[in-house]
Every structure is written in C-alpha cells, then in structure tokens.
Write a protein that holds these residues in place. Structure first.
Motif, mmCIF file in Angstrom:
data_model
loop_
_atom_site.group_PDB
_atom_site.id
_atom_site.type_symbol
_atom_site.label_atom_id
_atom_site.label_comp_id
_atom_site.label_asym_id
_atom_site.label_seq_id
_atom_site.Cartn_x
_atom_site.Cartn_y
_atom_site.Cartn_z
ATOM 1 N N HIS A 102 -8.244 5.250 1.442
ATOM 2 C CA HIS A 102 -7.432 5.780 0.310
ATOM 3 C C HIS A 102 -8.883 5.366 -0.802
ATOM 4 N N LEU A 142 -8.780 -2.337 -6.096
ATOM 5 C CA LEU A 142 -7.850 -3.489 -5.205
ATOM 6 C C LEU A 142 -8.524 -4.586 -5.733
ATOM 7 N N LYS A 179 -7.223 -1.663 5.288
ATOM 8 C CA LYS A 179 -5.941 -0.744 5.206
ATOM 9 C C LYS A 179 -6.206 0.177 4.191
ATOM 10 N N THR A 180 -6.943 -0.286 2.864
ATOM 11 C CA THR A 180 -7.135 0.541 1.950
ATOM 12 C C THR A 180 -8.489 1.490 1.937
ATOM 13 N N ILE A 237 0.972 -1.052 -0.095
ATOM 14 C CA ILE A 237 -0.109 -0.098 -0.026
ATOM 15 C C ILE A 237 0.594 1.175 -0.042
ATOM 16 N N ILE A 242 -5.204 5.250 -4.794
ATOM 17 C CA ILE A 242 -5.578 3.657 -4.926
ATOM 18 C C ILE A 242 -6.958 3.810 -5.431
#
Ligand code: NDP
Length: 277
Positions: free
Chosen positions: A135, A90, A131-132, A77, A87
């Motif tokens: 973003h 995913l 975690k993403t 990441i 981003i």
C-alpha cells in the motif's frame, strides 16, 4: 494547503503519549488518521482531542487492537483502507518497557519478558511494515519508527531487554530502508529521550501522579537532561511529522534523529539509576 492534506496516516500506540500528540498534529495539518491502541477509553480521549483540534469526524478512524496480534494488525490496516482508501504514512510508535513478572529489573529478567519485549517493540513493527508495504509502495509513502536513546550506543543496564529490542529495531530500520527506498518508501527513526507520558507508569509501575513527579524531577537534573526540562509528547510529534513530511525531509533515508534534550551527550542516567558495583 495544509502540510498533510490528502495523506492517510496510521499512528500505532496513539491512545496515549507520543502517539496521541502525533495523531493530533498530523490530523490538524490535514491528514486522515487511524488512531489505535488496546485501551478503548484512552483511545476515545485521543479521538476527542483530535476533534477538539478542529478535525472533521470523518477524518478519524479509531481502532481498538492489540498490535502484537496478527488479527489486530490486519484490522488496523483493513479498516484504514476501507475508510480512507489508501495509506501514505505509517508511524510505528506503540512500544513499552514491559515489567518482568518475577519483579527483576536488569539482566536477570526472565526469557518470557525478553520474548514479549521483542514481540511488541520489534516484531510488530516488522509485521506492520510487511503488511503495509504494497500500500505504501502505491503512494510512495513514509514509515517512521519510534525507538529510544536506550538503543545505545551507551549501555542501559536498568532496561536490558527493552534497550536490546529498540537497538534491533534501529538496525532493522536501516537494513529495510535500502530495500524499501527502491519502491519509493522511506523509513526513518526517531529516538526519544525521557518524555512525560504513560511510559513510566507501564515500565516502573508508577501511578500517574508519581510518574509526573519522576519526569519533572529528572528534568531538574542537568546531567540527565541538559535542556533543563523533561520532554513533552509534542516535542517528539514535531520531529516525527518532519520525517513523515516528504517535502521537508525527502533526502533523509534510513536515518535516526535523537530528540532527548541532550541526555545522550552527557550519559548521566547511570548516576541516577546506579551502575552495579
Ligand atoms: P505511553 O505508555 O504513553 O504510550 C504507549 C502507547 O503504546 C499507548 O498508546 C499504548 O496503548 C500502546 N501500546 C502498548 N502496547 C500495545 C499493544 N500490545 N498493542 C497496541 N498498542 C500498544 O508511552 P510513550 O508515548 O512514551 O511511548 C511511545 C513510544 O516512545 C514507545 O515506542 C516507547 O518505547 C518510546 N519511548 C518513550 C520514551 C519516554 O520517555 N516516554 C523514551 C524513549 C522511547 P494501549 O495501552 O491502549 O494499548
């Protein structure tokens, strides 16, 4: 303008198979891509294949990392953000049917095997999603999770823990889709059937040559694959790209697309692998 122009995609498990084909497709249609896997040589093969497809070197970010580790996830990441600044997509594709250390193959596999299977096929996806998320919320992004027809509803007695992990992944995807769509993030799922990749090499300990023979022979059995041939990674990449393309699939939220040449309609696998009597 290319379909994924201006988009940044992370494709996990792109050092081989379906992930590699997906990375090539997204990049050749304009995306900047982070490709990743543990095997640096195979990852370099993917990088070269992406470049060969006409993609500029600056648009590919290759990260050697183990997706089951927090360190690996953070590296994927952070290096994507550092190189590309955002981003948008995913693709949680890394996964495997990990062999049991004791050599068992069915419901008697060790608990350690179950834990590893869940860690790779479910937990790493949950962690990458968490975690993403901030973003992807900024870009109103897309997540595509790669499951398996092994997730059910038919039983898969020859791969109990793998199938269980993928079924959990599917339900996780549906449940999380509700929360994330309120932030503008879509999650969808693709369930592949048999696809000619390194998957069987890992799952069944086959050599690359025997693996290819296995896939070709399965394609010749109509009650296993009615389409009459085994799937290629590119067949899955195009479905994944469809779900990653908001213009094409914007109103599809939390759904699963099966791409298996008809296997799940005929449920013929058991006749080959054998139902225990
Ligand atoms: P491959 O074995 O060809 O590719 C799997 C990819 O996952 C590789 O790039 C591998 O990279 C990566 N991977 C595995 N474990 C890890 C790890 N711990 N950390 C980082 N990367 C990892 O298989 P496929 O392309 O077929 O598999 C892609 C997805 O499709 C998987 O989720 C699989 O479960 C699913 N699927 C495949 C089917 C098939 O018949 N092929 C059928 C149904 C579902 P590396 O080894 O470099 O770490």
């Amino acid at each position: 303008m290319a379909r994924f122009s201006g988009k940044v995609a992370i494709v996990t498990g792109s050092s081989n198979g379906i992930g590699r084909a997906t990375a090539i497709l997204l990049a050749s249609e304009g995306a900047k891509v982070t490709i990743t896997g543990r095997d640096s040589e195979r990852l370099e093969e993917t990088r070269q294949a992406v470049l060969k497809a006409g993609v500029q070197e600056a648009n590919v970010n290759a990260v050697v990392a183990d997706i089951t580790t927090s360190k690996g996830q953070d590296l994927i990441i952070s290096s994507t953000l550092k190189k590309f600044g955002q981003i948008n997509i995913l693709i949680n594709n890394a996964g495997a049917n990990l062999p049991d250390a004791s050599g068992n193959t069915r419901s008697n596999c060790a608990i350690e095997n179950l834990q590893k299977m869940l860690q790779l096929n479910l937990q790493s996806v949950v962690e990458m999603t968490q975690k993403t998320r901030p973003h992807l919320a900024k870009t109103r992004g897309e997540i595509v999770n790669i499951s398996s027809i092994g997730a059910g509803p038919s039983a898969q007695p020859q791969s109990v823990y793998y199938s269980t992990a993928k079924a959990a992944l599917d339900q996780y995807s549906r449940c999380t889709a509700i929360d994330l769509i309120s932030e503008g993030i879509r999650i969808n799922v693709v369930q592949p059937g048999l696809v000619s990749t390194g998957f069987s090499t890992a799952a069944r300990g086959l050599s690359a040559e025997d693996s290819l023979k296995f896939y070709n022979s399965m394609g010749e059995i109509p009650h296993c694959i009615p389409a009459g041939y085994c799937g290629q990674p590119e067949h899955l990449a195009s479905v994944i790209a469809f779900l990653a393309d908001r213009k094409a699939s914007e109103y599809i939220v939390g759904q699963t697309i099966i791409a298996d040449g008809g296997t799940s309609l005929v449920l013929g696998m058991h006749s080959v692998f054998g139902v225990k009597k």
